[in-house]
Design a protein around this motif. Sequence first.
Motif, short mmCIF file in Angstrom:
data_model
loop_
_atom_site.label_atom_id
_atom_site.label_comp_id
_atom_site.label_asym_id
_atom_site.label_seq_id
_atom_site.Cartn_x
_atom_site.Cartn_y
_atom_site.Cartn_z
N LYS A 1 -6.35 -7.34 7.79
CA LYS A 1 -5.77 -8.77 8.05
C LYS A 1 -6.07 -9.65 6.68
CE LYS A 1 -5.09 -8.51 13.08
NZ LYS A 1 -5.72 -7.20 13.27
N THR A 2 -7.29 -9.35 5.98
CA THR A 2 -7.58 -10.19 4.89
C THR A 2 -7.61 -9.16 3.70
OG1 THR A 2 -9.90 -9.80 5.28
CG2 THR A 2 -9.02 -11.65 6.44
N GLU A 3 -7.85 -9.66 2.66
CA GLU A 3 -8.00 -8.91 1.24
C GLU A 3 -9.02 -8.25 1.26
OE1 GLU A 3 -8.64 -11.24 -2.20
OE2 GLU A 3 -9.03 -13.00 -1.16
N ARG A 4 -10.17 -8.55 1.72
CA ARG A 4 -11.33 -7.89 1.88
C ARG A 4 -11.02 -6.64 2.96
NH1 ARG A 4 -15.62 -10.28 -0.85
NH2 ARG A 4 -15.20 -12.31 -1.51
N GLU A 5 -10.64 -6.99 4.01
CA GLU A 5 -10.37 -5.81 5.03
C GLU A 5 -9.36 -4.71 4.34
OE1 GLU A 5 -9.11 -8.07 8.24
OE2 GLU A 5 -11.07 -8.10 9.24
N ALA A 6 -8.52 -5.24 3.52
CA ALA A 6 -7.53 -4.43 3.03
C ALA A 6 -7.97 -3.48 2.11
CB ALA A 6 -6.41 -5.07 2.44
N VAL A 7 -8.98 -4.02 1.29
CA VAL A 7 -9.56 -3.28 0.19
C VAL A 7 -10.65 -1.99 1.00
CG1 VAL A 7 -11.37 -3.05 -1.48
CG2 VAL A 7 -9.57 -4.75 -1.67
N ALA A 8 -11.36 -2.59 1.85
CA ALA A 8 -12.29 -1.72 2.65
C ALA A 8 -11.58 -0.71 3.58
CB ALA A 8 -13.03 -2.56 3.75
N GLU A 9 -10.21 -0.92 4.03
CA GLU A 9 -9.54 0.21 4.76
C GLU A 9 -8.92 1.00 3.61
OE1 GLU A 9 -7.83 2.05 7.87
OE2 GLU A 9 -9.27 0.55 7.77
N THR A 10 -8.34 0.32 2.41
CA THR A 10 -7.98 1.22 1.48
C THR A 10 -8.89 2.28 0.96
OG1 THR A 10 -6.22 -0.42 0.99
CG2 THR A 10 -6.51 1.22 -0.57
N VAL A 11 -10.25 1.96 0.94
CA VAL A 11 -11.12 2.76 0.31
C VAL A 11 -11.52 3.79 1.46
CG1 VAL A 11 -13.74 2.86 -0.18
CG2 VAL A 11 -12.41 0.91 -1.10
N HIS A 12 -11.66 3.30 2.55
CA HIS A 12 -11.85 4.27 3.67
C HIS A 12 -10.54 5.31 3.68
CE1 HIS A 12 -12.77 6.10 7.79
NE2 HIS A 12 -11.22 5.67 7.86
N LEU A 13 -9.51 4.92 3.53
CA LEU A 13 -8.23 6.09 3.64
C LEU A 13 -8.57 6.96 2.19
CD1 LEU A 13 -5.45 3.75 4.66
CD2 LEU A 13 -6.65 5.73 5.78
N ALA A 14 -8.63 6.42 1.06
CA ALA A 14 -8.97 7.19 -0.04
C ALA A 14 -9.98 8.09 0.05
CB ALA A 14 -9.09 6.09 -1.20
N GLU A 15 -11.10 7.59 0.45
CA GLU A 15 -12.37 8.56 0.77
C GLU A 15 -11.92 9.77 1.78
OE1 GLU A 15 -15.60 6.05 2.00
OE2 GLU A 15 -16.19 5.77 -0.12
N GLU A 16 -11.09 9.60 2.64
CA GLU A 16 -10.55 10.53 3.42
C GLU A 16 -9.66 11.56 2.74
OE1 GLU A 16 -8.71 8.93 6.83
OE2 GLU A 16 -10.31 8.32 7.93
N HIS A 17 -9.20 10.92 1.50
CA HIS A 17 -8.47 11.99 0.65
C HIS A 17 -9.21 12.45 -0.71
CE1 HIS A 17 -5.24 10.36 3.29
NE2 HIS A 17 -4.76 11.56 3.15
N GLY A 18 -10.30 12.35 -0.51
CA GLY A 18 -11.12 12.94 -1.63
C GLY A 18 -11.52 12.01 -2.77
N PHE A 19 -11.57 10.74 -2.58
CA PHE A 19 -11.96 9.78 -3.73
C PHE A 19 -13.49 9.64 -3.30
CE2 PHE A 19 -7.47 9.50 -4.14
CZ PHE A 19 -7.17 9.01 -5.46
N VAL A 20 -14.08 9.35 -4.66
CA VAL A 20 -15.61 9.06 -4.59
C VAL A 20 -15.78 7.91 -5.55
CG1 VAL A 20 -16.37 11.41 -4.11
CG2 VAL A 20 -16.02 10.61 -6.40
N PRO A 21 -16.78 7.06 -5.21
CA PRO A 21 -16.92 5.90 -5.77
C PRO A 21 -17.49 6.44 -7.50
CG PRO A 21 -18.54 5.85 -4.31
CD PRO A 21 -17.77 7.17 -3.99
N PHE A 22 -17.00 5.57 -8.47
CA PHE A 22 -16.99 5.80 -9.87
C PHE A 22 -18.66 5.13 -10.13
CE2 PHE A 22 -17.65 4.08 -14.29
CZ PHE A 22 -17.28 5.25 -15.03
#
Length: 136
Positions: free
Chosen positions: A40-61
């Motif tokens: 519902k907020t930009e920070r929540e959107a980033v957190a949820e997007t990161v969560h979904l990306a990590e489920e698909h194999g993304f790792v922090p640079f």
Amino acid sequence: MTPQELKYESKNGYDTLDREDLVGMEAYASRYRLFIDQAKTEREAVAETVHLAEEHGFVPFEPGMLLKAGDKIYQSNRGKSVVFAVIGTRPLSDGCHIAVAHGDSPRLDVKPSPLCEAEELGLLKTHYYGGIKKYQ
């Protein structure tokens, strides 16, 4: 041509879908509803997007990490924006594909001295961001 042949009739795209497309559309819409419920907020959107990306194999640079073709990495900017990359096989001098999206959350930001009072009426001064513009 007759007037009937010239008459335009609008069609609903929903009515043109076959059963398989309807099932796919509903699955996509269900996932999207879950996402916007969590973001519902930009920070929540980033957190949820990161969560979904990590489920698909993304790792922090991490600066200095060794990367090879096919690696999936991301970098968050103070939890307010995020960049994702999939490392390719060709050199960057050959070019790259960039897809960009903007996440926005309609909200009211209160100004530093927000409250005005006059004739038993209080007015809260705000900065306006996102959502439907006054002229739309």
